[in-house]
Design an enzyme around this catalytic site. Structure first.
Site, PDB file in Angstrom:
ATOM      1  N   LYS A 122       1.125  90.700  41.968  1.00  0.00           N
ATOM      2  CA  LYS A 122       2.481  91.000  41.283  1.00  0.00           C
ATOM      3  C   LYS A 122       2.667  92.102  40.926  1.00  0.00           C
ATOM      4  O   LYS A 122       1.973  93.037  40.302  1.00  0.00           O
ATOM      5  CB  LYS A 122       2.342  90.138  40.417  1.00  0.00           C
ATOM      6  CG  LYS A 122       4.039  89.399  40.003  1.00  0.00           C
ATOM      7  CD  LYS A 122       4.914  91.242  39.536  1.00  0.00           C
ATOM      8  CE  LYS A 122       5.489  91.690  38.793  1.00  0.00           C
ATOM      9  NZ  LYS A 122       6.141  92.165  38.489  1.00  0.00           N
ATOM     10  N   GLU A 131       3.372 105.949  23.191  1.00  0.00           N
ATOM     11  CA  GLU A 131       3.368 106.572  24.335  1.00  0.00           C
ATOM     12  C   GLU A 131       4.480 106.865  24.998  1.00  0.00           C
ATOM     13  O   GLU A 131       5.367 106.177  25.105  1.00  0.00           O
ATOM     14  CB  GLU A 131       2.523 105.880  25.204  1.00  0.00           C
ATOM     15  CG  GLU A 131       2.294 106.093  26.579  1.00  0.00           C
ATOM     16  CD  GLU A 131       1.846 105.777  27.671  1.00  0.00           C
ATOM     17  OE1 GLU A 131       0.538 105.282  28.183  1.00  0.00           O
ATOM     18  OE2 GLU A 131       1.173 103.581  27.559  1.00  0.00           O
ATOM     19  N   GLU A 138       8.509  95.742  40.653  1.00  0.00           N
ATOM     20  CA  GLU A 138       9.298  95.978  41.657  1.00  0.00           C
ATOM     21  C   GLU A 138      10.145  97.285  41.793  1.00  0.00           C
ATOM     22  O   GLU A 138      10.835  96.909  42.025  1.00  0.00           O
ATOM     23  CB  GLU A 138      10.262  94.324  40.623  1.00  0.00           C
ATOM     24  CG  GLU A 138       9.968  94.703  39.662  1.00  0.00           C
ATOM     25  CD  GLU A 138       9.765  94.880  38.198  1.00  0.00           C
ATOM     26  OE1 GLU A 138      10.663  94.070  36.834  1.00  0.00           O
ATOM     27  OE2 GLU A 138       8.522  94.739  38.376  1.00  0.00           O
ATOM     28  N   SER A 148       2.124  98.230  29.834  1.00  0.00           N
ATOM     29  CA  SER A 148       1.727  98.997  28.627  1.00  0.00           C
ATOM     30  C   SER A 148       1.237  97.910  27.716  1.00  0.00           C
ATOM     31  O   SER A 148       0.960  97.238  28.227  1.00  0.00           O
ATOM     32  CB  SER A 148       3.342  98.419  28.273  1.00  0.00           C
ATOM     33  OG  SER A 148       4.071  97.081  27.990  1.00  0.00           O
ATOM     34  N   PHE A 165       4.028 100.156  37.992  1.00  0.00           N
ATOM     35  CA  PHE A 165       4.591 101.108  39.353  1.00  0.00           C
ATOM     36  C   PHE A 165       4.250 102.531  39.395  1.00  0.00           C
ATOM     37  O   PHE A 165       4.425 103.025  40.580  1.00  0.00           O
ATOM     38  CB  PHE A 165       6.410 101.169  38.600  1.00  0.00           C
ATOM     39  CG  PHE A 165       6.423 102.150  37.127  1.00  0.00           C
ATOM     40  CD1 PHE A 165       6.334 103.451  37.963  1.00  0.00           C
ATOM     41  CD2 PHE A 165       6.210 101.687  36.317  1.00  0.00           C
ATOM     42  CE1 PHE A 165       6.368 104.902  36.602  1.00  0.00           C
ATOM     43  CE2 PHE A 165       6.330 102.658  35.212  1.00  0.00           C
ATOM     44  CZ  PHE A 165       6.561 104.783  35.207  1.00  0.00           C
ATOM     45  N   CYS A 206      -0.710 106.207  33.282  1.00  0.00           N
ATOM     46  CA  CYS A 206      -1.810 106.155  31.536  1.00  0.00           C
ATOM     47  C   CYS A 206      -3.084 107.017  31.621  1.00  0.00           C
ATOM     48  O   CYS A 206      -3.768 107.351  29.993  1.00  0.00           O
ATOM     49  CB  CYS A 206      -2.906 105.308  31.855  1.00  0.00           C
ATOM     50  SG  CYS A 206      -3.956 104.681  32.789  1.00  0.00           S
TER      51      CYS A 206
END
Length: 498
Positions: free
Chosen positions: A173, A383, A176, A226, A149, A281
């Site tokens: 993909k 994290e 969402e 992740s 995201f 990240c």
């Protein structure tokens, strides 16, 4: 309320699974759209379209494929503001940051425009008597990308730009949580001249991910997310015979030596820690000052700097950062802050409870600062992915190098110093994949490659640059001879190049 659909075979396709996810406006907390969540049969439809498209797309010469990428770049640039506003409305990052998201993706598209050069193989004349050897790069076929995201424009373009340029078709993909921009990019790729089916977007959750990993016609998968899910994607994808690159989490450190330019370093650290609400990240959530004096100075400077930060609406041009992406993610970050307090770290600035007047239901968190964080603490080991900066003090450069080197994550690291010898030693020795020297977010330019070490990356090929070309192609080597007349019996033994 908007319905966000799939994009398959060059057209918008409504969901048939009966399952939908909610897409929020992070500024208000309200649901603004629903997104279809794919079933395995919808993934099958996308792959069937991609298979048809790839058979002809692979036969298009690299120069013509490059022209499509040039046109795609032009179309995206012409719609930069539209894309940035759409991205910001679903993610919550401020418009300026959203523009950067799109632009860093376009940097890789620019690299992909050079695909005729990148696809060149090697040639040796006279490798043996009358024998020439040459190699060629060929596309894999249908490949897929599963994206997070936090960069809904950049990371998809990092993946599909190179994959499509070298002759593959692509199944995307996206997350969402903010799925609209990827669909818009696929529409622009079609408008740029790519055949329908070359870029398909399948919305979804784990059901769609597993369908991609299990599909026999998908030859490679690129993932960013992740570390736990990256490990799952890598293990599952490779078990089904796919080539996989899976980029995971991070806990990037900024090493601050006593001789650093503290004024500049403070601005760099604060921007890298709190920009985009820490949802990067390559954010810098840990600063490691070397020596007590450096620690005290950076603490006071950072505290003064964050007191001036403006947290505001994603549409506010004066805001340094906006809300986080969902209420669940906000709760997760706040839970980590409480864990840090319970572990005994000193909470110097507490961003919990921040409310923006008129937008009290928005997913806002103020900047938080911890001091006295120890390597044994859970908040250091894991994290957080939010606007939380931790100070971990070190006495020596040796101790400072050991911290990121021994951490489970190894995505990025930075050192702030005027000492070239110390910086050179640090860059050589630190056990991390990407290093910045007075650069707080060391994301390489598009013609180099992006990739971390340890639990930050699974697989041995990085993203974009020539590593990206290698990931999305396979090498074929040809040994050729054009003999005249009869040959001796040497064909019955292993050939040599004597």
């Amino acid at each position: 309320m908007r319905d966000i659909t799939h994009f398959i075979d060059g057209a918008s396709v409504a969901g048939t699974s009966g399952r939908y996810g909610e897409v929020f406006n992070p500024n208000t907390g309200a649901v603004q759209a629903k997104v279809a969540l794919a079933s395995p049969s919808e993934v099958d439809s996308a792959v069937a379209s991609a298979l048809r498209a790839q058979q002809t797309w692979a036969l298009v010469n690299p120069q013509r494929r490059a022209r499509v990428m040039f046109e795609f770049k032009r179309l995206v640039e012409a719609r930069l503001e539209e894309l940035a506003e759409l991205l910001s409305s679903e993610h919550g990052k401020v418009i300026a940051d959203a523009r950067g998201d799109v632009q860093r993706g376009l940097d890789v598209i620019e690299f992909a425009c050079g695909v005729p050069h990148a696809m060149k193989g090697e040639y040796t004349e006279g490798a043996g008597p009358g024998i020439d050897v040459y190699s060629m790069r060929q596309p894999l076929g249908v490949v897929a990308g599963i994206t997070p995201f936090n960069f809904p424009a950049m990371i998809p373009m990092w993946m599909f730009g190179i994959a499509i340029a070298v002759g593959n078709s692509f199944i995307l993909k996206p997350s969402e949580k903010d799925p609209s921009v990827p669909v818009r990019l696929a529409e622009l790729m079609l408008e740029a001249g790519a055949p329908k089916g070359v870029l398909n977007v399948v919305q979804g959750d784990k059901t769609a991910v597993d369908a991609i990993l299990n599909h026999p016609d998908i030859k490679a998968v690129s993932f960013v997310g992740s570390s736990d899910i990256a490990a799952y994607v890598y293990a599952h994808g490779t078990a089904t015979g796919k080539r996989v690159q899976a980029m995971g989490g991070a806990k990037n450190h900024g090493i601050l030596l006593p001789d650093a330019d503290f004024e500049q370093a403070t601005k760099d650290i604060v921007g890298a820690a709190y920009g985009s609400a820490g949802e990067r990240c390559m954010a810098l959530p840990v600063v490691v000052p070397v020596g007590r004096k450096a620690a005290e100075e950076i603490r006071e400077r950072v505290l003064a700097e964050i007191e001036t930060l403006k947290v505001g609406l994603s549409t506010d041009p004066a805001a340094q950062y906006g809300p986080v992406v969902t209420a669940a993610h906000k709760t997760r970050i706040e839970d980590y802050i409480q864990i840090g307090v319970d572990e005994g770290a000193e909470l110097v600035a507490d961003g919990r409870g921040f409310k923006l007047q008129g937008y009290e239901n928005g997913f806002f968190i103020g900047p938080s600062l911890f001091d006295g964080v120890k390597p044994s603490m859970r908040t250091y080991q894991e994290e957080i992915f939010g606007p939380v900066l931790q100070i971990v003090r070190a006495e020596t450069l040796e101790e400072a190098i050991a911290l990121p080197s021994g951490h489970q994550y190894g995505n990025g690291v930075a050192i702030f110093t005027r000492n070239g010898r110390a910086a050179r030693e640090f860059a050589s020795r630190v056990n991390v994949g990407m290093v910045g020297i007075n650069v707080p977010i060391p994301v390489p330019v598009a013609y180099h490659t992006f990739g971390g070490w340890k639990r930050s990356a699974f697989g041995d090929i990085n993203q974009h640059g020539m590593e990206g070309v290698r990931f999305y192609t396979k090498t074929k080597t040809v040994t050729a001879r054009w003999p005249e007349g009869a040959q001796d019996d040497s064909a019955f033994v292993i050939p040599t190049m004597q």
